[in-house]
Design a protein around this motif. Structure first.
Motif, short mmCIF file in Angstrom:
data_model
loop_
_atom_site.label_atom_id
_atom_site.label_comp_id
_atom_site.label_asym_id
_atom_site.label_seq_id
_atom_site.Cartn_x
_atom_site.Cartn_y
_atom_site.Cartn_z
N LYS A 414 35.93 -3.51 -33.28
CA LYS A 414 36.43 -4.64 -33.11
C LYS A 414 35.51 -5.81 -32.83
N PHE A 415 36.12 -7.04 -33.03
CA PHE A 415 35.14 -8.33 -33.04
C PHE A 415 35.53 -9.11 -31.87
N TYR A 416 34.59 -9.87 -31.36
CA TYR A 416 34.69 -10.86 -30.32
C TYR A 416 34.29 -12.21 -31.10
N LEU A 417 35.00 -13.39 -30.81
CA LEU A 417 34.84 -14.30 -31.25
C LEU A 417 33.49 -15.14 -30.72
N ASP A 418 33.37 -14.79 -29.54
CA ASP A 418 31.99 -15.56 -28.92
C ASP A 418 30.83 -14.55 -29.06
N TYR A 419 30.69 -13.39 -29.93
CA TYR A 419 29.95 -12.83 -29.90
C TYR A 419 29.48 -12.31 -31.55
N GLU A 420 28.44 -13.07 -31.90
CA GLU A 420 27.97 -13.11 -33.56
C GLU A 420 29.12 -13.29 -34.27
N PRO A 421 29.74 -14.61 -34.11
CA PRO A 421 31.05 -14.91 -34.73
C PRO A 421 30.77 -15.13 -36.25
N LEU A 422 29.48 -15.24 -36.78
CA LEU A 422 29.33 -15.27 -38.10
C LEU A 422 29.93 -14.03 -38.87
N ALA A 423 29.83 -12.93 -38.00
CA ALA A 423 29.97 -11.45 -38.54
C ALA A 423 31.80 -11.64 -38.98
N TYR A 424 32.52 -12.22 -38.16
CA TYR A 424 33.93 -12.38 -38.51
C TYR A 424 34.19 -13.40 -39.49
N ASP A 425 33.39 -14.33 -39.52
CA ASP A 425 33.67 -15.35 -40.60
C ASP A 425 33.29 -14.65 -41.92
N CYS A 426 32.27 -14.18 -42.05
CA CYS A 426 31.73 -13.35 -43.21
C CYS A 426 32.93 -12.28 -43.86
N MET A 427 33.46 -11.62 -42.69
CA MET A 427 34.67 -10.67 -43.02
C MET A 427 35.56 -11.38 -43.80
N GLU A 428 36.00 -12.64 -43.09
CA GLU A 428 37.05 -13.26 -43.84
C GLU A 428 36.90 -13.77 -44.95
N GLU A 429 35.40 -14.13 -45.32
CA GLU A 429 35.15 -14.80 -46.52
C GLU A 429 35.30 -13.40 -47.74
N LEU A 430 35.05 -12.55 -47.29
CA LEU A 430 35.10 -11.33 -48.22
C LEU A 430 36.49 -10.82 -48.51
#
Length: 462
Positions: A414-430
């Motif tokens: 899972k992902f937390y938006l308030d924890y290393e949010p660039l991980a979620y951003d990059c997954m979104e980009e990919l």
């Protein structure tokens, strides 16, 4: 070929000219509409990707100097491949380098997240944005096209059990949204009112998204975890007869596969269910106060997260044997971890798509669980965690991106938006880039075709 002045005459050929002119004008209008709905640049200031810009087909040099269209897999993890995807980029960071695990960029990302912490968009702000549906859909660039005949003819049904942070819920919906699919939100009864109203308003912007009519208080370890999904299952069955497979999600997950990839994989499954199962790792104390289960059933343990055929969902809700086991399982400890998997791994019950092989044990190689990539830190889901662990589960960070890019599972948790949010951003980009690249690259389904539960399952009558 366009008509010339010499063949513009009355009669049939004159009608041909009219038809040709109308078809050209119609084609132009459709092209403009498609660009407007999927590719228009947005002024909405957030970190999600902007417009799609499909690249030209990538060429590879062969040994004799000739060039051929790229034949590499969608899962190739090289900078060269990634940089040739459509030019959608997260601002201020090089996601391609993060997916390669390049340490310098990892440190740059950590420094950026420390100096500029993410501000989660308040639920009420997203509610205000969603009050204008046309602008909301356009600015957030929802894909309002089926994109391909193959996807149009193979719709997927989703349940999404959510309880907080509309921003993350909306971004997940946007990633998986297609007009041919069907989406049911179960909003936890104890969620803040602003959250519920915002999700309801977002749902109102789409004909194929709805909130379950019954809301319950979902408590971990209780029957309510299972009940929330069953509520959506029942309403999804009633809403449409067209969808082929069911996938249940929570609000803190993100897709590892595009919609087209999911369709190709599910067609390969051909009715088989992808449901974790184990006898060896089950906790029999959960059943110690219960009578012997009916129909010579062997209770199993497995995840509540499933990928299941529509006939299996119908069986779960309506078959007398399934109903009787449901009543038995409701009294078990953590019933959501025994219900679906038990029905799927007791083939004498006749559940469509149920596993009929000899060994039901989920195993990374022999019988992998592809529904979800969830890093528990314990076999068979034991992987290095470069984020942080919360109740054993890895909360993914930027250091986990190289592993996530290579996974064959459908979704990551899972992902937390308030924890290393660039991980979620990059997954979104990919994910957005792969969505467009998927139509230019071949897809190798041999891994999925040879899975044990695909080769050994109760045949499905669609």
């Amino acid at each position: 070929m366009a008509p010339t002045s010499s063949n513009i005459v009355t009669g049939g050929r004159g009608k041909d000219w009219i038809r040709w002119t109308v078809s050209v004008l119609l084609g132009c209008c459709i092209g403009i509409l498609f660009f407007y709905t999927t590719g228009q640049m947005s002024s909405y200031e957030t970190s999600y990707p902007r417009a799609f810009h499909p690249p030209a087909p990538v060429k590879n040099s062969t040994a004799n100097g000739e060039t051929n269209s790229m034949q590499s897999s969608l899962y190739k993890g090289s900078l060269e491949f990634f940089n040739k995807l459509p030019k959608v980029r997260v601002p201020s960071i090089n996601c391609a380098a993060l997916f390669e695990g390049i340490e310098k960029e990892v440190q740059n990302a950590k420094s950026l997240m420390k100096s500029s912490p993410k501000k989660i968009i308040p639920d009420k702000d997203i509610l205000n944005d969603a009050s204008n549906c046309d602008k909301f859909v356009r600015d957030r660039q929802y894909i309002m096209s089926t994109l391909s005949r193959e996807e149009e003819e193979y719709p997927i049904a989703y349940s999404m059990v959510v309880f907080k942070e509309v921003e993350q819920v909306e971004r997940l919906l946007r990633a998986i949204y297609r007009p041919q699919n069907l989406y049911c939100f179960h909003v936890d009864k104890k969620s803040p009112e602003n959250f519920y109203i915002a999700v309801r308003q977002i749902s109102n912007c789409f004909e194929n998204v709805f909130i379950a009519s019954k809301r319950i208080d979902v408590q971990w370890g209780q029957y309510s975890v299972l009940e929330a999904d069953l509520i959506c299952m029942e309403e999804l069955l009633k809403k449409s007869r067209k969808w082929k497979y069911f996938i249940n999600l929570t609000g803190q997950e993100f897709p590892l596969k595009t919609n087209l990839e999911l369709v190709k994989i599910l067609k390969t499954y051909n009715g088989a269910n992808d449901i974790e199962g184990t006898v060896k790792r089950r906790n029999m104390n959960r059943f110690k106060d219960l009578p012997t289960p009916p129909y010579n059933i062997t209770p199993m343990k497995g995840s509540v997260h499933i990928v299941a055929s529509r006939p299996f969902v119908d069986f779960v809700l309506n078959d007398p044997k399934a109903k009787e086991f449901h009543e038995w399982d409701k009294k078990a400890g953590i019933p959501d971890e025994s219900f679906f998997t038990t029905l799927n791994h007791n083939p004498q019950l006749g559940a469509p798509g149920a596993f009929t092989g000899k060994d039901p044990e989920t195993h990374p190689e022999k019988k992998p669980f592809n529904t979800r990539f969830k890093n528990w830190g314990d076999w068979p889901f034991d992987y290095p965690c470069h984020g942080k662990r919360v109740r054993m589960v890895c909360i993914f960070g930027i250091g986990d991106l190289p592993l996530l890019m290579q996974r064959k599972e459908f979704f990551s948790n899972k992902f937390y938006l308030d924890y290393e949010p660039l991980a979620y951003d990059c997954m979104e980009e990919l994910h957005y880039n792969r969505t467009m690249a998927a139509y230019m690259l071949p897809f190798d389904n041999s891994y999925y075709k040879n899975l044990s539960y695909v080769r050994n399952h109760v045949k499905v009558k669609w």
